[in-house]
Design a protein around this motif. Structure first.
Motif, PDB file in Angstrom:
ATOM      1  N   LEU A   1       0.841  -1.205   0.000  1.00 24.30           N
ATOM      2  CA  LEU A   1       0.000   0.000   0.000  1.00 24.30           C
ATOM      3  C   LEU A   1       0.875   1.254   0.000  1.00 24.30           C
ATOM      4  O   LEU A   1       0.543   2.251   0.646  1.00 24.30           O
ATOM      5  N   GLY A   2       1.988   1.189  -0.718  1.00 23.99           N
ATOM      6  CA  GLY A   2       2.913   2.333  -0.770  1.00 23.99           C
ATOM      7  C   GLY A   2       2.187   3.584  -1.255  1.00 23.99           C
ATOM      8  O   GLY A   2       1.448   3.532  -2.242  1.00 23.99           O
ATOM      9  N   GLY A   3       2.338   4.687  -0.535  1.00 24.82           N
ATOM     10  CA  GLY A   3       1.727   5.945  -0.941  1.00 24.82           C
ATOM     11  C   GLY A   3       0.263   6.121  -0.540  1.00 24.82           C
ATOM     12  O   GLY A   3      -0.356   7.100  -0.903  1.00 24.82           O
ATOM     13  N   TRP A   4      -0.265   5.167   0.215  1.00 18.47           N
ATOM     14  CA  TRP A   4      -1.684   5.230   0.583  1.00 18.47           C
ATOM     15  C   TRP A   4      -1.928   6.013   1.877  1.00 18.47           C
ATOM     16  O   TRP A   4      -3.047   6.020   2.395  1.00 18.47           O
ATOM     17  N   GLU A   5      -0.912   6.657   2.413  1.00 20.83           N
ATOM     18  CA  GLU A   5      -1.022   7.330   3.719  1.00 20.83           C
ATOM     19  C   GLU A   5      -2.286   8.161   3.902  1.00 20.83           C
ATOM     20  O   GLU A   5      -2.953   8.090   4.930  1.00 20.83           O
ATOM     21  N   GLY A   6      -2.578   9.015   2.895  1.00 20.00           N
ATOM     22  CA  GLY A   6      -3.631  10.013   3.064  1.00 20.00           C
ATOM     23  C   GLY A   6      -5.041   9.511   2.828  1.00 20.00           C
ATOM     24  O   GLY A   6      -6.015  10.232   3.050  1.00 20.00           O
ATOM     25  N   ARG A   7      -5.182   8.264   2.371  1.00 13.11           N
ATOM     26  CA  ARG A   7      -6.538   7.780   2.078  1.00 13.11           C
ATOM     27  C   ARG A   7      -7.339   7.520   3.346  1.00 13.11           C
ATOM     28  O   ARG A   7      -6.783   7.185   4.390  1.00 13.11           O
ATOM     29  N   SER A   8      -8.647   7.610   3.204  1.00 12.57           N
ATOM     30  CA  SER A   8      -9.532   7.325   4.337  1.00 12.57           C
ATOM     31  C   SER A   8      -9.490   5.838   4.664  1.00 12.57           C
ATOM     32  O   SER A   8      -9.531   4.988   3.767  1.00 12.57           O
ATOM     33  N   ALA A   9      -9.428   5.534   5.950  1.00 19.62           N
ATOM     34  CA  ALA A   9      -9.358   4.131   6.377  1.00 19.62           C
ATOM     35  C   ALA A   9     -10.720   3.451   6.324  1.00 19.62           C
ATOM     36  O   ALA A   9     -10.818   2.241   6.468  1.00 19.62           O
ATOM     37  N   LEU A  10     -11.771   4.237   6.125  1.00 25.90           N
ATOM     38  CA  LEU A  10     -13.114   3.646   6.197  1.00 25.90           C
ATOM     39  C   LEU A  10     -13.700   3.279   4.840  1.00 25.90           C
ATOM     40  O   LEU A  10     -14.801   2.772   4.751  1.00 25.90           O
TER      41      LEU A  10
END
Ligand code: ADP
Ligand code: MG
Length: 376
Positions: free
Chosen positions: A131-140
Motif C-alpha cells: 500500500l505504498g503511498g496510501w497514507e492520506g486515504r480514508s481508512a473507512l
C-alpha cells in the motif's frame, strides 16, 4: 520421562496452559514452542480453542494454569513490558475514522515515538504490505483485503517480538484470500517475524506456516512441521479434517538404500526412509500425490514405485476437484482428481483404475501404539 528438549533460544513457549469456562475445559495444551522467525499455525474447526490459545500466548488473557515464556523469561498478562512486545491483528480489523497513516501510526504514538519517525516508519511499512503511498486515504472506504493489509501494517510497524494473527483472511472471498495469504507469508518471512497464525483453512496454513498445531476441543490433535502433519496426520479425525484418509498401518518388511517396503496386510507400498525391518509403522500419502490411470492402459514411463490395481469406493466433490477413495487390495488411499478427468475416465463408484504414486510421496512413522510396546 527421559526425553529432554532444549528450550534455550525459543522466542515463545507455553507449558501446560489450560482454560475453562464454568465446568467446561476449552483449552488444555501441553506445550507450544516457537523458534525466532518461525510461523506457527493454529488450525482447527470453529470452537476448537484457537483464539483462546492465541490470546493466552499474546498475553491478552490469563490461563487458569500454565506459563508463557517470552525469550525464556516467564511472562504474564500483567507484564506491560512483555505485552508491548506483542502485536495482533484480527478477523475484523477495527479501523478508526481518519487516514490510513493515522491508523497505522496509532500504536507508535502511544509509545511516544516522534512525528517524524512515525511517518518514516508508516511509509516504509505501507510499502511492504503493498500500500505504498496510501497514507492520506480514508481508512473507512477500504475493501476487506485492503483493510487487512492496513491491519497487518499497524501490527508490523511496532516491530513486535511476536506477531499474532487471528483468522486475518477468513472474511475475504477465496481469490483475494489466496493472493493475500501468499503476500502475508512473504512479508512475515522477509521480516523474520515470529508469528502465531490462527486459521480454520488448511490451505492458508500451508501457505504461511512452518509448523502447526491442529486443535480439536481445546486439545492438540496433531503438531509438528506443516509438511509432516499434512503428509501423515496421526489419526482418523485429523486426517479427515485435513482432507486425507486415516493413516495406514503396516510393518516394514524390506529396507535397503533408503527405500522401505511396507506391508499393509496385503499390498506393499514403497517409501523413502530408514527404518529396520519389523518396525510397525503408520503410513500415508497425500491425495494430491496419487495419480489415476484407466484400467488396462499402459502407464507412461515414470519413476513412481507404487502401482496398484484399485477400485473406486467413494467419490465426492471437494472444492474444484473430486476426492476419491480407492481400495488397493485392502488398504485405502485418497486421490484428488479434476472434474474433467473424472468425466473423461468415466469414473464412478466401483470403477477399476490404476493407482500410482512415488515412494517419495509416502510418509512413514513408527507406530508406537500399534507395536504392542507401549510403555505403561
Ligand atoms: P476458536 O477460535 O477455535 O473458534 P475459541 O477459542 O474462540 O475457539 O473458543 C473455544 C471455546 O470456548 C468455544 O466453545 C467458545 O464458545 C468458548 N468460549 C470462548 N470464550 C468464552 C467466554 N468468554 N465464555 C464462555 N465460553 C467461551
Ligand atoms: Mg477464533
Amino acid at each position: 520421562m527421559t526425553a529432554y528438549t532444549s528450550t534455550a533460544g525459543l522466542a515463545l513457549r507455553a507449558e501446560n496452559v489450560s482454560k475453562s469456562y464454568g465446568k467446561r475445559v476449552v483449552l488444555d495444551i501441553d506445550h507450544v514452542e516457537l523458534s525466532p522467525g518461525e510461523t506457527l499455525a493454529l488450525l482447527g474447526p470453529s470452537g476448537a480453542g484457537k483464539s483462546t490459545l492465541l490470546a493466552i500466548l499474546g498475553l491478552l488473557e490469563k490461563p487458569d494454569s500454565g506459563q508463557v515464556f517470552l525469550d525464556g523469561r516467564p511472562v504474564s498478562a500483567r507484564d506491560r513490558g512483555a505485552r508491548m512486545q506483542m502485536a495482533a491483528a484480527f478477523q475484523s480489523p477495527y479501523l478508526f475514522k481518519g487516514t490510513i497513516a493515522e491508523n497505522v501510526a496509532y500504536g507508535l504514538k502511544l509509545r511516544g515515538v516522534s512525528r517524524a519517525k512515525r511517518s518514516a516508519a508508516v511509509a516504509e511499512v505501507l510499502e511492504r504490505v503493498g500500500l505504498g503511498g496510501w497514507e492520506g486515504r480514508s481508512a473507512l472506504t477500504l475493501s476487506g483485503g485492503e483493510a487487512q493489509r492496513v491491519a497487518l501494517a499497524r501490527a508490523l510497524v511496532l516491530k513486535p517480538r511476536v506477531l499474532l494473527l487471528d483468522e486475518p483472511l477468513s472474511s475475504l472471498d477465496p481469490l483475494i484470500k489466496s493472493r493475500l495469504s501468499q503476500d502475508f507469508a512473504r512479508i512475515i518471512h522477509e521480516d523474520k517475524m515470529t508469528t502465531v497464525y490462527v486459521t480454520h483453512d488448511q490451505n492458508e496454513a500451508m501457505a504461511v506456516a512452518d509448523s502447526m498445531i491442529v486443535m480439536r476441543d481445546g486439545r492438540a490433535a496433531a503438531s509438528g512441521h506443516v509438511e509432516d502433519v499434512m503428509g501423515l496426520p496421526p489419526d482418523e479425525w485429523t486426517a479427515t479434517f485435513l482432507g486425507s484418509e486415516a493413516p495406514l498401518r503396516g510393518v516394514v518388511t524390506t529396507s535397503a538404500e533408503g527405500l522401505l517396503g511396507v506391508d499393509l496386510g496385503g499390498p506393499v507400498v514403497y517409501s523413502t526412509g530408514e527404518l529396520a525391518p519389523g518396525t510397525h509403522v503408520i503410513a500415508g500419502v497425500r491425495p494430491e500425490d496419487v495419480l489415476l490411470f484407466e484400467a488396462g492402459t499402459e502407464i507412461p514411463r515414470s519413476s513412481a514405485r507404487n502401482r496398484f490395481d484399485g477400485t473406486v469406493v467413494a467419490l465426492r466433490l471437494w472444492g474444484v476437484m473430486y476426492h476419491l477413495v480407492l481400495d488397493i487390495g485392502g488398504a485405502r488411499v485418497a486421490s484428488h482428481v479434476s472434474r474433467s478427468s473424472v468425466r473423461e475416465m468415466e469414473i464412478a463408484e466401483g470403477s477399476s483404475v490404476q493407482v500410482v504414486f512415488k515412494a517419495t510421496a509416502v510418509r512413514v512413522r513408527p507406530d508406537v501404539a500399534g507395536s504392542g510396546m507401549m510403555e505403561a
